[in-house]
Design a protein around this motif. Structure first.
Motif, PDB file in Angstrom:
ATOM      1  N   LEU A  96       0.827  -1.206   0.000  1.00 47.79           N
ATOM      2  CA  LEU A  96       0.000   0.000   0.000  1.00 47.79           C
ATOM      3  C   LEU A  96       0.865   1.261   0.000  1.00 47.79           C
ATOM      4  N   ALA A  97       1.946   1.246   0.793  1.00 46.33           N
ATOM      5  CA  ALA A  97       2.793   2.432   0.905  1.00 46.33           C
ATOM      6  C   ALA A  97       3.483   2.748  -0.418  1.00 46.33           C
ATOM      7  N   LEU A  98       4.072   1.757  -1.068  1.00 41.40           N
ATOM      8  CA  LEU A  98       4.800   2.017  -2.307  1.00 41.40           C
ATOM      9  C   LEU A  98       3.853   2.282  -3.476  1.00 41.40           C
ATOM     10  N   ALA A  99       2.700   1.629  -3.481  1.00 39.48           N
ATOM     11  CA  ALA A  99       1.713   1.926  -4.529  1.00 39.48           C
ATOM     12  C   ALA A  99       1.239   3.372  -4.398  1.00 39.48           C
ATOM     13  N   ALA A 100       1.003   3.809  -3.149  1.00 42.93           N
ATOM     14  CA  ALA A 100       0.595   5.203  -2.929  1.00 42.93           C
ATOM     15  C   ALA A 100       1.711   6.163  -3.321  1.00 42.93           C
ATOM     16  N   ALA A 101       2.957   5.817  -2.984  1.00 41.07           N
ATOM     17  CA  ALA A 101       4.088   6.669  -3.358  1.00 41.07           C
ATOM     18  C   ALA A 101       4.221   6.774  -4.867  1.00 41.07           C
ATOM     19  N   GLY A 102       4.003   5.649  -5.556  1.00 37.47           N
ATOM     20  CA  GLY A 102       4.056   5.683  -7.000  1.00 37.47           C
ATOM     21  C   GLY A 102       2.975   6.569  -7.597  1.00 37.47           C
ATOM     22  N   ALA A 103       1.769   6.507  -7.028  1.00 30.79           N
ATOM     23  CA  ALA A 103       0.679   7.332  -7.523  1.00 30.79           C
ATOM     24  C   ALA A 103       0.959   8.814  -7.290  1.00 30.79           C
ATOM     25  N   ILE A 104       1.487   9.153  -6.097  1.00 29.54           N
ATOM     26  CA  ILE A 104       1.780  10.555  -5.774  1.00 29.54           C
ATOM     27  C   ILE A 104       2.876  11.104  -6.679  1.00 29.54           C
ATOM     28  N   SER A 105       3.903  10.281  -6.933  1.00 31.94           N
ATOM     29  CA  SER A 105       5.018  10.749  -7.768  1.00 31.94           C
ATOM     30  C   SER A 105       4.593  10.975  -9.212  1.00 31.94           C
ATOM     31  N   ALA A 106       3.490  10.353  -9.618  1.00 32.61           N
ATOM     32  CA  ALA A 106       3.033  10.490 -11.005  1.00 32.61           C
ATOM     33  C   ALA A 106       2.154  11.714 -11.211  1.00 32.61           C
ATOM     34  N   ILE A 107       1.731  12.347 -10.122  1.00 29.70           N
ATOM     35  CA  ILE A 107       0.828  13.512 -10.236  1.00 29.70           C
ATOM     36  C   ILE A 107       1.617  14.745 -10.675  1.00 29.70           C
TER      37      ILE A 107
END
Length: 389
Positions: free
Chosen positions: A378-389
């Motif tokens: 969950l943490a890395l998936a969320a980090a990946g989503a945030i970095s793509a914004i």
């Protein structure tokens, strides 16, 4: 039979953390709470399943189901209940993966690839400490890395495992055979030999029919071969499956790593990764049909070997030659996993400095802070989503 199915369905819905954690859940549920077997018998079952190729936790559950259900149907009930929840979740993820097409979706997918890097690094670290504790076995692991780098095919991986077993016989004779109490299962010698014969037939015959143009046969053969060669735990299947499905172009490297990352977020056995791969396969069969073929083919060899070996394990496990061969083979799988950690896992996921930071953070969360794998997902998936914004 209903009792066996219900007990393992509970574990299939709640057992996060990989094969080692699953064994802890099994002991708590079936030794401590339900008292189906004692600690000595449980240890003997674990030793058998670690000796054989295949998914160790699923094999232990299969053997416990045979013991409690007094036969093969009990084992099938245990395996089905433990496997079904994660297989259904990964099939659903595969069928819905096309919806992750925008920047945020692609960021989540990249985060799952980073999860795969952290998880494989954790597995490699733990296995290396356990299976290569001395210079001899470190040397065997290094030789295996060289073998699969030079010959980057399924033949190279098979040769590395076989070569490791031979080197083990020659160099690892001081490996101590395990001791334990007598195992008593309701498995006759005739049924056991039939299971071993079926294992051999399915291993040898499908490759001979590989050129027939039947993609379903090719799919079954690729996953059955991979399941027949997995020594050392669920993560070792990664390089075998990568060779089986990515190299011929059936699954893209990006889809492969995305699915492997998603597998860390579901309970149950890691081998249910096969359901995802079968579903996203190109060409057909894919979808539900491909998932069923891949799932059964990957699990089947390990289950056949357990059923076929149960009546003979007491004598075999005490032979020094068998123990030495396994010590060498286990060292080789550390090398194979190490080679796969670099390519495709690292090279396909770690692209910028931020990726390296996130992988390192995930690795430390898993190894130092002992965080559950699903929280890292969950943490890395969320980090990946945030970095793509």
């Amino acid at each position: 039979m209903i009792e066996v199915f219900a007990a393992f369905l509970k574990l299939g819905l709640t057992s996060f953390g990989g094969p080692i954690a699953h064994l802890g859940y099994f002991r708590e549920e079936f030794v401590v709470r339900r008292k189906w077997v004692n600690d000595e018998a449980f240890a003997d079952i674990v030793a058998l399943c670690q000796f054989l190729p295949g998914p160790a936790s699923s094999q232990v559950g299969f053997a416990l189901g045979i013991s409690r259900g007094r036969g093969l149907l009990g084992g099938i009930a245990a395996w089905t209940a433990f496997t079904l929840p994660s297989a259904i979740l990964l099939l659903a993820f595969a069928l819905g993966a096309a919806n992750f097409s925008g920047p945020v979706g692609q960021g989540i997918i990249h985060g799952l690839k980073l999860v795969a890097v952290a998880v494989v690094a954790q597995a490699l670290w733990g296995m290396a400490r356990t299976l290569t504790p001395d210079r001899t076995r470190i040397g065997i692991a290094l030789a295996a890395v060289g073998g699969v780098v030079v010959l980057d095919t399924a033949i190279g991986q098979i040769g590395a495992i076989a070569g490791g077993a031979v080197l083990g016989i020659l160099l690892c004779r001081d490996t101590n055979a395990p001791t334990g109490h007598h195992l008593d299962f309701q498995v006759g010698h005739r049924g056991a030999l039939a299971a071993l014969a079926l294992f051999a037939i399915l291993f040898l015959v499908p490759p001979l029919l590989y050129g027939t143009g039947n993609q379903a046969m090719r799919l079954f053969e690729a996953f059955y071969r991979s399941g027949s060669l997995v020594f050392g735990g669920g993560h070792v299947v990664l390089p075998l499956l990568e060779t089986a499905v990515v190299s011929p172009g059936w699954v893209s490297r990006e889809a492969f790593l995305t699915g492997y990352g998603a597998t860390q977020a579901v309970p149950g056995p890691l081998f249910t990764f096969a359901a995802y791969l079968g579903a996203v396969m190109v060409p057909a069969p894919s979808g539900v049909t491909g998932a069923v073929i891949a799932l059964i083919a990957l699990f089947l060899p390990g289950l056949l070997l357990v059923y076929g070996t149960l009546p003979f394990w007491d004598g075999l496990r005490r032979r020094p030659t068998a123990q030495a061969a396994m010590a060498g083979a286990n060292a080789s799988v550390v090398g194979i996993l190490g080679a796969a950690f670099y390519n495709p896992v690292w090279t396909s996921a770690v692209l910028v400095p931020l990726d390296f930071f996130l992988v390192l953070a995930g690795f430390l969360l898993l190894t130092v802070w002992k965080a559950p794998a699903w929280t890292v997902v969950l943490a890395l998936a969320a980090a990946g989503a945030i970095s793509a914004i």
